[in-house]
Design a protein around this motif. Sequence first.
Motif, PDB file in Angstrom:
ATOM      1  N   LEU A 166       0.831  -1.210   0.000  1.00 24.23           N
ATOM      2  CA  LEU A 166       0.000   0.000   0.000  1.00 24.23           C
ATOM      3  C   LEU A 166       0.861   1.254   0.000  1.00 24.23           C
ATOM      4  O   LEU A 166       0.580   2.209  -0.724  1.00 24.23           O
TER       5      LEU A 166
ATOM      6  N   PHE B 202       0.675   3.865  -3.211  1.00 25.23           N
ATOM      7  CA  PHE B 202       0.062   5.178  -3.058  1.00 25.23           C
ATOM      8  C   PHE B 202       1.056   6.260  -2.663  1.00 25.23           C
ATOM      9  O   PHE B 202       0.665   7.331  -2.219  1.00 25.23           O
TER      10      PHE B 202
ATOM     11  N   VAL C 119      -0.496   2.484  -9.407  1.00 26.89           N
ATOM     12  CA  VAL C 119      -0.995   1.272  -8.753  1.00 26.89           C
ATOM     13  C   VAL C 119      -0.837   0.066  -9.668  1.00 26.89           C
ATOM     14  O   VAL C 119      -0.448  -1.022  -9.231  1.00 26.89           O
TER      15      VAL C 119
ATOM     16  N   ARG D  66      -4.846  -5.338  -8.942  1.00 24.98           N
ATOM     17  CA  ARG D  66      -5.078  -3.923  -8.620  1.00 24.98           C
ATOM     18  C   ARG D  66      -6.282  -3.783  -7.703  1.00 24.98           C
ATOM     19  O   ARG D  66      -6.286  -2.990  -6.770  1.00 24.98           O
ATOM     20  N   GLY D  67      -7.329  -4.545  -7.991  1.00 22.69           N
ATOM     21  CA  GLY D  67      -8.536  -4.483  -7.180  1.00 22.69           C
ATOM     22  C   GLY D  67      -8.280  -4.875  -5.735  1.00 22.69           C
ATOM     23  O   GLY D  67      -8.874  -4.311  -4.814  1.00 22.69           O
TER      24      GLY D  67
ATOM     25  N   ILE E 159      -5.462  -4.409  -4.128  1.00 18.40           N
ATOM     26  CA  ILE E 159      -4.758  -3.278  -3.508  1.00 18.40           C
ATOM     27  C   ILE E 159      -5.761  -2.220  -3.059  1.00 18.40           C
ATOM     28  O   ILE E 159      -5.681  -1.698  -1.947  1.00 18.40           O
ATOM     29  N   TYR E 160      -6.742  -1.906  -3.907  1.00 20.41           N
ATOM     30  CA  TYR E 160      -7.758  -0.922  -3.537  1.00 20.41           C
ATOM     31  C   TYR E 160      -8.636  -1.435  -2.385  1.00 20.41           C
ATOM     32  O   TYR E 160      -9.040  -0.662  -1.516  1.00 20.41           O
TER      33      TYR E 160
ATOM     34  N   ARG F 267      -6.715  -0.920   0.733  1.00 19.28           N
ATOM     35  CA  ARG F 267      -6.709   0.493   1.113  1.00 19.28           C
ATOM     36  C   ARG F 267      -8.022   0.881   1.784  1.00 19.28           C
ATOM     37  O   ARG F 267      -8.026   1.553   2.814  1.00 19.28           O
ATOM     38  N   ARG F 268      -9.158   0.461   1.209  1.00 17.85           N
ATOM     39  CA  ARG F 268     -10.462   0.769   1.808  1.00 17.85           C
ATOM     40  C   ARG F 268     -10.558   0.189   3.222  1.00 17.85           C
ATOM     41  O   ARG F 268     -11.026   0.860   4.146  1.00 17.85           O
TER      42      ARG F 268
END
Length: 98
Positions: free
Chosen positions: A25, A29, A35, A46-47, A49-50, A53-54
């Motif tokens: 992360l 970022f 990303v 990639r999904g 990683i997001y 993050r959320r």
Amino acid sequence: MTQVTVLTGARRRRDWSDEERLEILHEAFSPGACVADVARRRDVSRGLIYLWRRTALRQVQEAFVPAVIEDDPGSVGSASAAKPEAAIVLELTDGRRL
């Protein structure tokens, strides 16, 4: 030439430790990072990683306690003239103390 990772055995998913997730992360970022490039380099979606993050932001927001800035600290509290003892004092760059 592409690299292929074959996962064998009963477990078909890769497990990342919390430290590895935070490292990815931070890398994904950081200013100027892409990303997609980080995901490709670390062999992670990639999904995902997001999603990480959320999840991390949600945990931080649950632990966040807002600070209250009072312009006139004498207007709130007891009528006593004694200065209240502060548990935490923040000194701001403009010279104000909280």
